[in-house]
Design an enzyme around this catalytic site. Sequence first.
Site, PDB file in Angstrom:
ATOM      1  NE  ARG A  79      46.637   5.642  26.385  1.00 57.64           N
ATOM      2  CZ  ARG A  79      47.842   5.369  26.877  1.00 57.64           C
ATOM      3  NH1 ARG A  79      47.997   4.376  27.736  1.00 57.64           N
ATOM      4  NH2 ARG A  79      48.886   6.097  26.539  1.00 57.64           N
TER       5      ARG A  79
ATOM      6  CG  ASP B 148      51.335  13.768  29.692  1.00 57.74           C
ATOM      7  OD1 ASP B 148      52.554  13.963  29.881  1.00 57.74           O
ATOM      8  OD2 ASP B 148      50.909  12.840  28.981  1.00 57.74           O
TER       9      ASP B 148
ATOM     10  N   GLY C 131      59.912   3.371  28.707  1.00 58.19           N
ATOM     11  CA  GLY C 131      61.167   3.218  27.991  1.00 58.19           C
ATOM     12  C   GLY C 131      62.298   2.944  28.967  1.00 58.19           C
TER      13      GLY C 131
ATOM     14  CG  ASN D  49      49.485   8.728  28.869  1.00 56.05           C
ATOM     15  OD1 ASN D  49      49.603   9.765  28.226  1.00 56.05           O
ATOM     16  ND2 ASN D  49      50.527   8.012  29.264  1.00 56.05           N
TER      17      ASN D  49
ATOM     18  CE1 TYR E  89      20.164  36.014  49.212  1.00 53.28           C
ATOM     19  CE2 TYR E  89      18.388  37.646  49.127  1.00 53.28           C
ATOM     20  CZ  TYR E  89      19.526  37.076  48.577  1.00 53.28           C
ATOM     21  OH  TYR E  89      20.032  37.568  47.415  1.00 53.28           O
TER      22      TYR E  89
ATOM     23  CG  ASN F 277      20.757  41.332  66.249  1.00 51.03           C
ATOM     24  OD1 ASN F 277      21.547  40.499  66.668  1.00 51.03           O
ATOM     25  ND2 ASN F 277      19.466  41.040  66.050  1.00 51.03           N
TER      26      ASN F 277
ATOM     27  CG  ASN G 212      17.993  40.717  46.361  1.00 48.10           C
ATOM     28  OD1 ASN G 212      17.133  39.877  46.629  1.00 48.10           O
ATOM     29  ND2 ASN G 212      19.154  40.384  45.843  1.00 48.10           N
ATOM     30  CE1 TYR G 213      15.589  40.087  39.027  1.00 47.94           C
ATOM     31  CE2 TYR G 213      14.554  38.008  39.643  1.00 47.94           C
ATOM     32  CZ  TYR G 213      15.027  38.874  38.670  1.00 47.94           C
ATOM     33  OH  TYR G 213      14.947  38.527  37.346  1.00 47.94           O
TER      34      TYR G 213
ATOM     35  NE  ARG H 175       3.607  43.691  64.890  1.00 47.10           N
ATOM     36  CZ  ARG H 175       4.499  43.313  65.783  1.00 47.10           C
ATOM     37  NH1 ARG H 175       5.546  42.601  65.403  1.00 47.10           N
ATOM     38  NH2 ARG H 175       4.377  43.639  67.057  1.00 47.10           N
TER      39      ARG H 175
END
Length: 466
Positions: free
Chosen positions: A15, A102, A139, A227, A365, A376, A385-386, A439
């Site tokens: 169920r 359960d 029951g 159930n 990031y 700071n 990083n990748y 830069r």
Amino acid sequence: MKVMAIVLAAGQGKRMKSKLYKVLHQVSGKPMVGHVLDTVNEAKSERTVVIVGHGAEMVKGYLGDRAEYVLQEKQLGTGHAVRQAEALLGSEEGTTIVICGDTPLVQAETIQSMLDLHTSSGAAATVLTASFDNPTGYGRVIRGADGAVERIVEQKDCSAEEAAAKEINTGTYCFDNKKLFAALAEVKSDNAQGEYYLTDVVGIFRQAGESVQAFCTADLAEAIGVNDRVALAEAERFMRERINRKHLIEGVTIIDPANTYIEADVRIGSDTIVYPGTILRGKTIIGEDCVIGPQADIIDSEIHSGAAVKYSTIADSVVGKDSTVGPYANLRPGSKLGEGCKIGDFVELKNVSLGDGSKVSHLSYVGDAVVGKDVNIGCGAITVNYDGFNKAITEIGDNAFVGSNVNLIAPVKLGDGAYVVAGSTITQDVPSGDLAIARERQVNKPGYADKIRARAKAKKERSKKE
């Protein structure tokens, strides 16, 4: 008195309409069978046997060595399920708790009260019951004039008189262990379901002159057996209310408990304030005097005393004492903040260590980095990083300054007190105390902006004429 437990966890749970085995569905961040194991362990069970069937390997994989296991190859009823444990427990002296996998809302305190009644009364069995105005589906517990239990009748087998009874069987029991297995050998399957009912043991005990007692719980939630998804949501609501109430009693301020979700294993120190929309999950630990939320989503993390987190997500990370996170920050796994750090809006950290007093205030990031104290990091700064193949580390020394819109191309090191000018792309190490600027030199072309505008205007006019 030796206490043992048998956990019934062999049913398929059709169920639930799920690929996940029923007792592994979670309530407040933990599979239901995990809650049940916690309960019987708190009740000092010395041996716990889990009856597995469908999804047996998944259940065993989750519980590991917390229990012993028996496979019920064919599901022929609760009596048949319990009898599968006879080879392991049949020769033991003591009391056995039988509980369904359960029923996550049964509490250890209730089990202990049952055990106390069971022992003091000398009963062969003690049943956990509850009283419902509308007991349909359960029951029924039929008591005699002396208040002892005479029999338990399943809903489908009830007479009209029996169906009118309000007291129901929750499916949790305490048994004299040896008497239990002796009675199970006499259980027959001549009922509407053609199954071996554990409840028939009660009638067998009564016919033998044994006492059967009932402990009626005042917490009706303990009667919930999950159930289907409706019952799962109901169990979740009750568990959430119970968890939040526990934290409130222990000195945590929860502004709106109905809109705050705290999982079962979360710990929170006193005088912390939790605002609405907050989700605290897994093994999260919150210290004292923290402010959490609104809408903080924290999993498997440590938030030390005095810290504040709002409108942010944190996973597998550490936030140091008196640090602040958010709004709208994302701390991914492996982030570790020292004391007095500041992580501001739209900042993302991943696998980063920040020393005391360091700040990443906004729109940055920082990933795979080791950052010293009182650093700071300016707006829009990025640790690159990748390279498409490998992750590399950025190291930043104490008291360094990283200006706005800086790219740090890892692997790269900034020494103590280094200063990186805004707009720079850094590809080489910067020694301690040095200033780095990387830069293009600015070039101004007099009057050229006016020429561009005039050209654009002329082009627009030609388009209109055409």
